[in-house]
Design a protein around this motif. Structure first.
Motif, PDB file in Angstrom:
ATOM      1  N   CYS A 166       0.828  -1.214   0.000  1.00  0.00           N
ATOM      2  CA  CYS A 166       0.000   0.000   0.000  1.00  0.00           C
ATOM      3  C   CYS A 166       0.857   1.256   0.000  1.00  0.00           C
ATOM      4  N   VAL A 167       1.903   1.289   0.836  1.00  0.00           N
ATOM      5  CA  VAL A 167       2.784   2.454   0.889  1.00  0.00           C
ATOM      6  C   VAL A 167       3.528   2.603  -0.436  1.00  0.00           C
ATOM      7  N   ASP A 168       3.994   1.494  -1.006  1.00  0.00           N
ATOM      8  CA  ASP A 168       4.683   1.557  -2.297  1.00  0.00           C
ATOM      9  C   ASP A 168       3.766   2.105  -3.390  1.00  0.00           C
ATOM     10  N   GLN A 169       2.498   1.672  -3.397  1.00  0.00           N
ATOM     11  CA  GLN A 169       1.544   2.158  -4.392  1.00  0.00           C
ATOM     12  C   GLN A 169       1.275   3.651  -4.195  1.00  0.00           C
ATOM     13  N   TYR A 170       1.119   4.065  -2.953  1.00  0.00           N
ATOM     14  CA  TYR A 170       0.921   5.483  -2.648  1.00  0.00           C
ATOM     15  C   TYR A 170       2.110   6.298  -3.172  1.00  0.00           C
ATOM     16  N   ASN A 171       3.330   5.843  -2.853  1.00  0.00           N
ATOM     17  CA  ASN A 171       4.529   6.556  -3.295  1.00  0.00           C
ATOM     18  C   ASN A 171       4.619   6.626  -4.813  1.00  0.00           C
ATOM     19  N   SER A 172       4.267   5.548  -5.470  1.00  0.00           N
ATOM     20  CA  SER A 172       4.298   5.516  -6.929  1.00  0.00           C
ATOM     21  C   SER A 172       3.357   6.558  -7.523  1.00  0.00           C
ATOM     22  N   LYS A 173       2.170   6.683  -6.944  1.00  0.00           N
ATOM     23  CA  LYS A 173       1.203   7.679  -7.427  1.00  0.00           C
ATOM     24  C   LYS A 173       1.678   9.093  -7.139  1.00  0.00           C
ATOM     25  N   GLN A 174       2.340   9.300  -6.001  1.00  0.00           N
ATOM     26  CA  GLN A 174       2.796  10.641  -5.632  1.00  0.00           C
ATOM     27  C   GLN A 174       3.915  11.126  -6.550  1.00  0.00           C
ATOM     28  N   LYS A 175       4.710  10.221  -7.058  1.00  0.00           N
ATOM     29  CA  LYS A 175       5.791  10.607  -7.969  1.00  0.00           C
ATOM     30  C   LYS A 175       5.241  11.204  -9.256  1.00  0.00           C
ATOM     31  N   HIS A 176       4.007  10.826  -9.609  1.00  0.00           N
ATOM     32  CA  HIS A 176       3.401  11.298 -10.854  1.00  0.00           C
ATOM     33  C   HIS A 176       2.491  12.498 -10.648  1.00  0.00           C
ATOM     34  N   VAL A 177       2.356  12.941  -9.409  1.00  0.00           N
ATOM     35  CA  VAL A 177       1.479  14.070  -9.106  1.00  0.00           C
ATOM     36  C   VAL A 177       2.335  15.215  -8.574  1.00  0.00           C
ATOM     37  N   ALA A 178       2.215  16.367  -9.165  1.00  0.00           N
ATOM     38  CA  ALA A 178       3.038  17.511  -8.747  1.00  0.00           C
ATOM     39  C   ALA A 178       2.317  18.311  -7.673  1.00  0.00           C
ATOM     40  N   ASN A 179       2.067  17.690  -6.523  1.00  0.00           N
ATOM     41  CA  ASN A 179       1.368  18.412  -5.461  1.00  0.00           C
ATOM     42  C   ASN A 179       2.238  18.614  -4.220  1.00  0.00           C
ATOM     43  N   GLY A 180       3.514  18.293  -4.322  1.00  0.00           N
ATOM     44  CA  GLY A 180       4.432  18.572  -3.226  1.00  0.00           C
ATOM     45  C   GLY A 180       4.355  17.622  -2.050  1.00  0.00           C
ATOM     46  N   ARG A 181       3.538  16.583  -2.118  1.00  0.00           N
ATOM     47  CA  ARG A 181       3.483  15.631  -0.999  1.00  0.00           C
ATOM     48  C   ARG A 181       4.782  14.839  -0.917  1.00  0.00           C
ATOM     49  N   LYS A 182       5.177  14.537   0.286  1.00  0.00           N
ATOM     50  CA  LYS A 182       6.400  13.775   0.486  1.00  0.00           C
ATOM     51  C   LYS A 182       6.114  12.289   0.431  1.00  0.00           C
ATOM     52  N   LEU A 183       7.116  11.529   0.018  1.00  0.00           N
ATOM     53  CA  LEU A 183       6.989  10.086  -0.027  1.00  0.00           C
ATOM     54  C   LEU A 183       7.116   9.516   1.382  1.00  0.00           C
ATOM     55  N   LEU A 184       6.585   8.300   1.545  1.00  0.00           N
ATOM     56  CA  LEU A 184       6.531   7.677   2.865  1.00  0.00           C
ATOM     57  C   LEU A 184       7.449   6.465   2.950  1.00  0.00           C
ATOM     58  N   THR A 185       7.877   6.167   4.172  1.00  0.00           N
ATOM     59  CA  THR A 185       8.626   4.960   4.484  1.00  0.00           C
ATOM     60  C   THR A 185       7.734   4.072   5.344  1.00  0.00           C
ATOM     61  N   PHE A 186       7.497   2.847   4.899  1.00  0.00           N
ATOM     62  CA  PHE A 186       6.658   1.904   5.641  1.00  0.00           C
ATOM     63  C   PHE A 186       7.333   1.533   6.956  1.00  0.00           C
ATOM     64  N   SER A 187       6.534   1.516   8.034  1.00  0.00           N
ATOM     65  CA  SER A 187       7.022   1.052   9.327  1.00  0.00           C
ATOM     66  C   SER A 187       6.390  -0.301   9.645  1.00  0.00           C
ATOM     67  N   GLN A 188       5.058  -0.310   9.846  1.00  0.00           N
ATOM     68  CA  GLN A 188       4.357  -1.564  10.130  1.00  0.00           C
ATOM     69  C   GLN A 188       2.853  -1.365  10.046  1.00  0.00           C
ATOM     70  N   VAL A 189       2.131  -2.460   9.885  1.00  0.00           N
ATOM     71  CA  VAL A 189       0.681  -2.442  10.008  1.00  0.00           C
ATOM     72  C   VAL A 189       0.385  -2.629  11.485  1.00  0.00           C
ATOM     73  N   VAL A 190      -0.438  -1.745  12.050  1.00  0.00           N
ATOM     74  CA  VAL A 190      -0.720  -1.808  13.481  1.00  0.00           C
ATOM     75  C   VAL A 190      -2.099  -2.385  13.783  1.00  0.00           C
ATOM     76  N   GLU A 191      -3.021  -2.323  12.818  1.00  0.00           N
ATOM     77  CA  GLU A 191      -4.352  -2.913  12.971  1.00  0.00           C
ATOM     78  C   GLU A 191      -4.809  -3.387  11.603  1.00  0.00           C
ATOM     79  N   ALA A 192      -5.644  -4.441  11.591  1.00  0.00           N
ATOM     80  CA  ALA A 192      -6.172  -4.926  10.319  1.00  0.00           C
ATOM     81  C   ALA A 192      -7.491  -5.653  10.531  1.00  0.00           C
ATOM     82  N   GLU A 193      -8.363  -5.471   9.555  1.00  0.00           N
ATOM     83  CA  GLU A 193      -9.607  -6.229   9.466  1.00  0.00           C
ATOM     84  C   GLU A 193      -9.705  -6.738   8.039  1.00  0.00           C
ATOM     85  N   LYS A 194     -10.461  -7.822   7.858  1.00  0.00           N
ATOM     86  CA  LYS A 194     -10.683  -8.311   6.506  1.00  0.00           C
ATOM     87  C   LYS A 194     -12.158  -8.614   6.310  1.00  0.00           C
TER      88      LYS A 194
END
Length: 128
Positions: A48-76
């Motif tokens: 998810c973080v990699d996909q977010y970063n990939s999209k941000q590289k193509h958008v010129a809105n000044g958002r910074k890229l993220l470094t994944f740490s961990q998933v802290v909660e999850a539901e399915k």
């Protein structure tokens, strides 16, 4: 009981057993246990973080890229695949303070596909 009733009861049992094996009744959310040690969930969070970063590289809105740490909660949730609702801890590149993000991703293992549906900063839970 007639043969039709027995067959329908058997069919219901079979469908319910398969839905449970996939992670719950179709449509119902279930908590993922042991999130921090669940390799599949942690890999989905990184995806998810990699996909977010990939999209941000193509958008010129000044958002910074993220470094994944961990998933802290999850539901399915069983849908036409498995929909995961993840709370991900990530920081901006360069050592920013980790923040939580909410992500929704659908996995269809039988066709080897993943699709990130949503990724956004977490909003605080309402106080009671």
């Amino acid at each position: 009981m007639d043969k039709t009733s027995v067959f329908l009861l058997f069919l219901f049992f079979l469908v319910a057993t398969q839905a449970y094996a996939l992670g719950g009744i179709v449509g119902g959310k279930t908590e993922v246990k042991n999130v921090k040690t669940n390799k599949e969930v942690q890999e989905l969070g990184k995806y998810c973080v990699d996909q977010y970063n990939s999209k941000q590289k193509h958008v010129a809105n000044g958002r910074k890229l993220l470094t994944f740490s961990q998933v802290v909660e999850a539901e399915k949730q069983v849908v036409s695949g498995i929909k995961y609702y993840l709370k991900i801890s990530a920081a901006t590149y360069g050592g920013g303070v980790p923040k939580n993000f909410d992500a929704v991703v659908v996995v269809k293992p039988w066709v080897d596909s993943k699709e990130l549906l949503n990724f956004a900063p977490s909003t605080p839970a309402p106080t009671k």
